[in-house]
Scaffold this motif. Structure first.
Motif, mmCIF file in Angstrom:
data_model
loop_
_atom_site.group_PDB
_atom_site.id
_atom_site.type_symbol
_atom_site.label_atom_id
_atom_site.label_comp_id
_atom_site.label_asym_id
_atom_site.label_seq_id
_atom_site.Cartn_x
_atom_site.Cartn_y
_atom_site.Cartn_z
ATOM 1 N N UNK A 1 13.873 -16.555 -4.119
ATOM 2 C CA UNK A 1 13.106 -17.398 -3.040
ATOM 3 C C UNK A 1 13.067 -17.171 -1.357
ATOM 4 N N UNK A 2 12.017 -17.202 -1.105
ATOM 5 C CA UNK A 2 11.987 -16.311 0.476
ATOM 6 C C UNK A 2 10.566 -18.238 1.247
ATOM 7 N N UNK A 3 9.856 -18.630 0.228
ATOM 8 C CA UNK A 3 8.980 -19.532 0.661
ATOM 9 C C UNK A 3 7.972 -19.030 1.570
ATOM 10 N N UNK A 4 7.501 -17.160 0.982
ATOM 11 C CA UNK A 4 6.505 -16.823 1.297
ATOM 12 C C UNK A 4 5.482 -17.838 1.807
ATOM 13 N N UNK A 5 4.746 -17.378 2.791
ATOM 14 C CA UNK A 5 3.420 -18.603 3.318
ATOM 15 C C UNK A 5 2.451 -17.233 4.031
ATOM 16 N N UNK A 6 1.936 -16.184 2.797
ATOM 17 C CA UNK A 6 0.973 -15.547 3.089
ATOM 18 C C UNK A 6 -0.179 -15.731 3.687
ATOM 19 N N UNK A 7 -0.797 -15.821 4.996
ATOM 20 C CA UNK A 7 -1.993 -16.407 5.934
ATOM 21 C C UNK A 7 -2.540 -14.453 5.451
ATOM 22 N N UNK A 8 -4.134 -14.084 5.087
ATOM 23 C CA UNK A 8 -5.155 -13.274 4.544
ATOM 24 C C UNK A 8 -5.826 -12.978 5.628
ATOM 25 N N UNK A 9 -5.668 -12.168 6.073
ATOM 26 C CA UNK A 9 -6.831 -11.426 7.071
ATOM 27 C C UNK A 9 -7.858 -10.496 6.599
ATOM 28 N N UNK A 10 -9.294 -10.070 6.768
ATOM 29 C CA UNK A 10 -9.457 -8.675 7.104
ATOM 30 C C UNK A 10 -9.826 -8.185 8.141
ATOM 31 N N UNK A 11 -9.617 -6.992 8.284
ATOM 32 C CA UNK A 11 -8.969 -6.341 9.697
ATOM 33 C C UNK A 11 -10.562 -6.932 10.958
ATOM 34 N N UNK A 12 -11.578 -7.529 10.458
ATOM 35 C CA UNK A 12 -12.666 -7.986 11.143
ATOM 36 C C UNK A 12 -12.840 -9.164 11.645
ATOM 37 N N UNK A 13 -12.025 -9.965 10.576
ATOM 38 C CA UNK A 13 -11.772 -11.535 11.057
ATOM 39 C C UNK A 13 -10.971 -11.043 12.049
ATOM 40 N N UNK A 14 -9.173 -10.660 12.022
ATOM 41 C CA UNK A 14 -8.470 -10.739 12.277
ATOM 42 C C UNK A 14 -9.168 -10.125 14.036
ATOM 43 N N UNK A 15 -9.599 -9.710 14.505
ATOM 44 C CA UNK A 15 -9.998 -8.243 15.475
ATOM 45 C C UNK A 15 -10.820 -9.739 16.079
ATOM 46 N N UNK A 16 -11.867 -10.311 15.364
ATOM 47 C CA UNK A 16 -12.800 -11.077 16.363
ATOM 48 C C UNK A 16 -11.885 -12.522 16.687
#
Length: 164
Positions: free
Chosen positions: A94-109
């Motif tokens: 257990x590590x309490x992983x909290x992923x935040x997922x972005x598309x490359x275009x979204x991250x850049x924008x």
């Protein structure tokens, strides 16, 4: 793994509440994403207290994922597509992983609009455990924006300015 992509190892992200290294869960999660995800991983970045080194055993583990193939999909579709990854994650420490997922275009924008504290925090303090080159490019752009005074960390968060 993408040709030329880098996987970083040896970084310590602390212990979970059972005294187990969080690093093992992060390496396992990364391996699952590379082997089981229908989406192409571009970057895997640990940020927040685990990356800054001010974690506590009960701290969650913030992970920013940049993935091709998630653009235009609902969160439900993305989560469903990662079903095998989530199942495998349940077998790791257990590590309490909290992923935040972005598309490359979204991250850049979001960086250019300076509209995401998650992106800004990850760029400032994050540790990339996997990068096919996209994250390094985004980081260079972020550093340029900081040099030009367009973004600056403050005590309470971020100050952002519009370009002149």
């Amino acid at each position: 793994m993408a040709r030329g992509a880098r996987v970083r190892g040896g970084t310590k992200f602390g212990l979970n509440g059972r005294g187990e290294p969080v690093d093992e869960a992060l390496r396992g999660f990364l391996k699952l994403l590379l082997e089981k995800s229908p989406f192409r991983l571009r970057a895997f970045v640990v940020f927040g207290s685990r990356a800054r080194g001010d974690w506590k055993p009960w701290s969650d583990t913030d992970v920013l994922l940049v993935m091709d193939g998630v653009q235009g999909k609902s969160m439900q579709e993305v989560v469903g597509g990662l079903r095998e990854v989530w199942e495998g994650l349940s077998l790791l420490p257990p590590a309490g992983i909290e992923p935040r997922i972005f598309a490359p275009e979204e991250a850049l924008e979001l960086l250019h609009k300076r509209a995401s504290l998650t992106i800004l925090d990850a760029l400032e303090d994050g540790i990339a455990l996997y990068d096919d080159g996209f994250w390094a490019g985004l980081k260079r752009e972020f550093e340029r924006m900081k040099e030009e005074g367009l973004v600056r960390r403050t005590r309470g968060g971020w100050e952002v300015r519009k370009p002149r």
